[in-house]
Design a protein around this motif. Structure first.
Motif, short mmCIF file in Angstrom:
data_model
loop_
_atom_site.label_atom_id
_atom_site.label_comp_id
_atom_site.label_asym_id
_atom_site.label_seq_id
_atom_site.Cartn_x
_atom_site.Cartn_y
_atom_site.Cartn_z
N ALA A 21 0.44 -0.76 0.09
CA ALA A 21 -0.33 0.25 -0.35
C ALA A 21 1.21 1.27 -0.21
O ALA A 21 2.14 1.40 1.03
CB ALA A 21 -1.02 0.33 1.14
N PRO A 22 0.62 2.43 -0.57
CA PRO A 22 1.27 3.26 -0.37
C PRO A 22 1.22 3.60 0.66
O PRO A 22 2.40 4.58 1.44
CB PRO A 22 0.29 4.89 -1.34
N VAL A 23 0.22 4.29 1.86
CA VAL A 23 0.64 4.91 2.92
C VAL A 23 -0.47 3.63 3.77
O VAL A 23 -1.41 3.48 3.74
CB VAL A 23 0.27 5.99 3.92
N SER A 24 0.13 2.78 4.80
CA SER A 24 -0.53 1.88 5.50
C SER A 24 -0.21 2.34 7.05
O SER A 24 0.94 2.32 7.17
CB SER A 24 -0.37 0.79 4.96
N ARG A 41 -11.39 1.87 16.72
CA ARG A 41 -12.31 2.44 16.24
C ARG A 41 -11.89 3.87 15.81
O ARG A 41 -12.09 5.15 15.31
CB ARG A 41 -12.84 3.77 17.38
N GLN A 42 -10.69 4.35 16.31
CA GLN A 42 -10.02 5.46 15.89
C GLN A 42 -9.18 5.96 14.34
O GLN A 42 -8.87 6.35 13.76
CB GLN A 42 -8.73 6.11 16.54
N GLY A 47 -8.28 6.37 9.53
CA GLY A 47 -6.98 5.86 8.25
C GLY A 47 -7.99 6.15 6.92
O GLY A 47 -7.42 6.93 6.63
N PRO A 48 -8.99 5.62 6.69
CA PRO A 48 -9.98 6.67 5.54
C PRO A 48 -9.79 7.51 5.49
O PRO A 48 -9.48 8.22 4.01
CB PRO A 48 -11.59 5.80 5.17
N ALA A 49 -10.42 8.41 5.86
CA ALA A 49 -10.23 9.84 5.84
C ALA A 49 -8.58 10.30 5.22
O ALA A 49 -8.21 11.60 4.90
CB ALA A 49 -10.45 10.42 7.33
N CYS A 50 -7.56 9.00 5.98
CA CYS A 50 -6.38 10.24 5.89
C CYS A 50 -5.79 9.93 4.42
O CYS A 50 -4.45 9.46 4.43
CB CYS A 50 -5.19 10.19 6.97
N LEU A 108 -3.61 10.74 16.62
CA LEU A 108 -2.93 9.85 15.17
C LEU A 108 -2.72 10.05 14.01
O LEU A 108 -2.44 10.20 13.40
CB LEU A 108 -4.43 8.75 15.74
N GLU A 109 -3.89 11.55 13.53
CA GLU A 109 -4.27 12.39 12.56
C GLU A 109 -2.96 12.94 12.10
O GLU A 109 -2.51 13.06 11.30
CB GLU A 109 -5.66 12.98 11.85
N SER A 110 -2.38 13.66 13.57
CA SER A 110 -1.14 13.76 12.44
C SER A 110 0.31 13.27 12.51
O SER A 110 0.63 12.81 11.37
CB SER A 110 -0.49 15.07 13.76
N LEU A 111 0.12 11.72 12.60
CA LEU A 111 0.77 10.38 12.32
C LEU A 111 0.97 10.88 10.89
O LEU A 111 1.78 10.10 10.53
CB LEU A 111 1.13 9.81 13.52
N LEU A 112 -0.34 10.24 11.16
CA LEU A 112 -1.24 9.58 9.58
C LEU A 112 -1.25 11.16 8.47
O LEU A 112 0.05 10.66 7.25
CB LEU A 112 -2.69 9.55 9.73
N ARG A 113 -0.65 12.34 8.50
CA ARG A 113 -0.63 13.17 7.62
C ARG A 113 0.77 13.60 7.70
O ARG A 113 1.06 12.70 6.14
CB ARG A 113 -1.04 14.04 7.71
N GLN A 114 1.85 13.01 8.16
CA GLN A 114 3.25 12.66 8.81
C GLN A 114 3.40 11.23 7.52
O GLN A 114 4.72 12.09 6.74
CB GLN A 114 4.16 12.30 9.63
N ALA A 115 2.36 10.23 7.50
CA ALA A 115 2.94 9.26 7.23
C ALA A 115 2.85 9.39 5.31
O ALA A 115 3.65 9.40 4.62
CB ALA A 115 2.79 8.34 7.66
N ARG A 116 1.80 10.47 5.41
CA ARG A 116 1.22 10.64 3.36
C ARG A 116 2.34 11.48 3.22
O ARG A 116 2.66 11.63 1.63
CB ARG A 116 -0.33 11.42 3.87
N GLU A 117 2.92 12.60 4.49
CA GLU A 117 3.45 13.65 3.39
C GLU A 117 5.26 12.84 2.82
O GLU A 117 6.07 12.72 2.20
CB GLU A 117 4.08 14.47 5.03
#
Length: 132
Positions: A21-24, A41-42, A47-50, A108-117
């Motif tokens: 996957a590109p980011v996971s 739940r988080q 995950g999908p939103a990011c 969590l959202e911060s880490l997911l955004r950073q992973a996408r970056e």
């Protein structure tokens, strides 16, 4: 783990999915443990939103693999970008390839955004706040 609304899969299958996957995120969780239930739940929400694929592994069923990875508690999350495992930096803690413990939705959202970056940079470091 139907009560959580997700399916746990063997680690080998999660690792195959995460590295393709590109980011996971691979999340080691325990169905009976409240903090794991909250992390599920988080991740199902953020995950999908990011734009991040999330794979859940039952930490009890995969205890040997978890221990081989240095995971002694749950929830534990491993982050990947372009098939490479990312490193997490936290204040006053050694760098690690996993985030263990409860996490706020904002963190969590911060880490997911950073992973996408990481997809558009050569960065492999995620910066997390202090664990409270």
């Amino acid at each position: 783990m139907a009560e959580l609304g997700c399916e746990c899969i063997p680690f080998a299958r999660a690792e195959d999915g995460a590295t393709s996957a590109p980011v996971s995120v691979i999340a080691f969780v325990q169905p009976w443990f409240g903090p794991s239930q909250m992390a599920v739940r988080q991740l199902l929400s953020a995950g999908p939103a990011c734009g991040v694929d999330v794979f859940f592994v039952d930490a009890d069923q995969e205890a040997l693999k978890a221990h081989q990875l240095g995971i002694w508690g749950s929830p534990a999350m491993l982050f990947y970008a372009r098939g490479c495992q990312l490193t997490i930096q936290r204040p006053e803690v050694d760098d690690a390839t996993k985030y263990i413990g409860s996490i706020t939705m904002e963190e969590l959202e911060s880490l997911l955004r950073q992973a996408r970056e990481c997809l558009t940079s050569s960065n492999t470091i995620l910066r997390a706040g202090a664990h409270h």
